[in-house]
Design a protein around this motif. Structure first.
Motif, mmCIF file in Angstrom:
data_model
loop_
_atom_site.group_PDB
_atom_site.id
_atom_site.type_symbol
_atom_site.label_atom_id
_atom_site.label_comp_id
_atom_site.label_asym_id
_atom_site.label_seq_id
_atom_site.Cartn_x
_atom_site.Cartn_y
_atom_site.Cartn_z
ATOM 1 N N GLU A 33 -5.999 19.133 1.979
ATOM 2 C CA GLU A 33 -6.931 18.023 2.221
ATOM 3 C C GLU A 33 -7.602 17.621 0.905
ATOM 4 O O GLU A 33 -7.690 16.442 0.583
ATOM 5 N N GLN A 34 -8.055 18.605 0.152
ATOM 6 C CA GLN A 34 -8.686 18.308 -1.144
ATOM 7 C C GLN A 34 -7.689 17.644 -2.087
ATOM 8 O O GLN A 34 -8.011 16.652 -2.746
ATOM 9 N N ASP A 35 -6.465 18.169 -2.156
ATOM 10 C CA ASP A 35 -5.431 17.559 -3.008
ATOM 11 C C ASP A 35 -5.144 16.122 -2.576
ATOM 12 O O ASP A 35 -4.958 15.237 -3.409
ATOM 13 N N PHE A 36 -5.106 15.904 -1.281
ATOM 14 C CA PHE A 36 -4.863 14.567 -0.749
ATOM 15 C C PHE A 36 -5.944 13.596 -1.224
ATOM 16 O O PHE A 36 -5.649 12.523 -1.745
ATOM 17 N N THR A 78 2.045 15.096 7.521
ATOM 18 C CA THR A 78 2.530 15.833 6.355
ATOM 19 C C THR A 78 4.033 15.618 6.209
ATOM 20 O O THR A 78 4.730 15.304 7.173
ATOM 21 N N ILE A 79 4.479 15.796 4.981
ATOM 22 C CA ILE A 79 5.911 15.788 4.689
ATOM 23 C C ILE A 79 6.226 17.060 3.923
ATOM 24 O O ILE A 79 5.338 17.703 3.366
ATOM 25 N N GLU A 85 4.319 21.783 1.893
ATOM 26 C CA GLU A 85 3.743 20.801 2.813
ATOM 27 C C GLU A 85 2.739 19.936 2.061
ATOM 28 O O GLU A 85 1.823 20.442 1.421
ATOM 29 N N GLU A 86 2.920 18.615 2.153
ATOM 30 C CA GLU A 86 2.032 17.664 1.475
ATOM 31 C C GLU A 86 1.426 16.721 2.507
ATOM 32 O O GLU A 86 2.139 16.121 3.309
ATOM 33 N N GLU A 87 0.106 16.614 2.480
ATOM 34 C CA GLU A 87 -0.585 15.682 3.373
ATOM 35 C C GLU A 87 -0.446 14.266 2.818
ATOM 36 O O GLU A 87 -0.662 14.036 1.625
ATOM 37 N N ILE A 88 -0.081 13.321 3.707
ATOM 38 C CA ILE A 88 0.073 11.936 3.272
ATOM 39 C C ILE A 88 -0.903 10.990 3.980
ATOM 40 O O ILE A 88 -1.073 9.845 3.551
ATOM 41 N N ALA A 89 -1.542 11.454 5.045
ATOM 42 C CA ALA A 89 -2.496 10.622 5.786
ATOM 43 C C ALA A 89 -3.291 11.501 6.735
ATOM 44 O O ALA A 89 -2.838 12.590 7.111
ATOM 45 N N VAL A 90 -4.445 10.989 7.145
ATOM 46 C CA VAL A 90 -5.280 11.694 8.117
ATOM 47 C C VAL A 90 -6.053 10.664 8.931
ATOM 48 O O VAL A 90 -6.490 9.646 8.395
ATOM 49 N N ALA A 111 0.774 5.889 -1.881
ATOM 50 C CA ALA A 111 2.238 5.800 -1.910
ATOM 51 C C ALA A 111 2.835 5.644 -0.516
ATOM 52 O O ALA A 111 3.996 5.259 -0.382
ATOM 53 N N TRP A 112 2.043 5.917 0.530
ATOM 54 C CA TRP A 112 2.552 5.909 1.898
ATOM 55 C C TRP A 112 2.040 4.733 2.712
ATOM 56 O O TRP A 112 2.376 4.602 3.887
ATOM 57 N N GLN A 113 1.242 3.877 2.101
ATOM 58 C CA GLN A 113 0.765 2.695 2.805
ATOM 59 C C GLN A 113 1.951 1.778 3.067
ATOM 60 O O GLN A 113 2.797 1.575 2.210
ATOM 61 N N GLY A 114 2.035 1.272 4.276
ATOM 62 C CA GLY A 114 3.162 0.431 4.674
ATOM 63 C C GLY A 114 4.354 1.218 5.188
ATOM 64 O O GLY A 114 5.393 0.645 5.499
#
Length: 179
Positions: A33-36, A78-79, A85-90, A111-114
């Motif tokens: 979460e912090q990295d995100f 996550t992906i 495991e990388e969080e991309i949205a919450v 990078a994950w918008q859209g």
């Protein structure tokens, strides 16, 4: 605190075919979460937190990851990024004092918008809130965040200007309506 709601874990595919997992956040997710949040652009961080910050303070990080799964639900997307495991949205909601309304928030990594992940998260969040008997979901969006306001309209939220705050718009959606 309620048990971890494993029944909310979903496997999904983003528009480009990337596999993603949508699941409730856990206290052990504090690092991702912090990295995100650190990885968000200044504009995206401001749009979500309505403040300038670089990272989450320890109390804020605990608040966002150590949730009770009853009055506070947070779903992360996550992906798998090279085995990590990388969080991309919450997306999350917190139940209000009346017990019938919840306030939501969502943020998607730049990078994950859209990619379709925002819609997946919000539809599941709306479903969870409705299934738990909540009647209304609301949020507060910067009036200049046109993409978010359009997204909310597409999900059936109505826009309500705040009488004393021209910089923020209240978005509201009854939970007994289908999207």
């Amino acid at each position: 605190m309620a048990d971890y709601p494993a029944e909310l874990i979903r496997k999904r595919y983003l528009f480009d075919g990337t596999p993603a997992t949508i699941r409730p956040i856990r206290a052990e997710d504090a690092d991702i979460e912090q990295d995100f949040v650190r990885g968000l652009s200044r504009e995206t961080r401001y749009g979500r937190f309505m403040a300038t910050l670089r990272e989450l303070s320890p109390p804020k990080l605990r608040y966002l990851t150590e949730i009770d799964y009853e009055r506070h639900i947070a779903l992360i997307a996550t992906i798998d990024h090279d085995g990590v495991e990388e969080e991309i949205a919450v997306a999350r909601y917190v139940v209000g004092p009346d017990g019938h309304t919840c306030e939501f928030a969502i943020v998607v990594g730049d990078a994950w918008q859209g990619s379709g992940v925002a819609g997946m998260l919000m539809l599941q969040l709306i479903e969870v809130a409705a299934s738990r008997g909540l009647k209304t979901m609301e949020g507060f969006v910067l009036a200049t965040n046109h993409k978010m306001l359009k997204f909310c309209r597409q999900l059936g939220f109505r826009m309500e200007p705040l009488p004393d705050d021209f910089e923020t718009v209240r978005v509201v959606r009854p939970l007994d309506e289908t999207v």
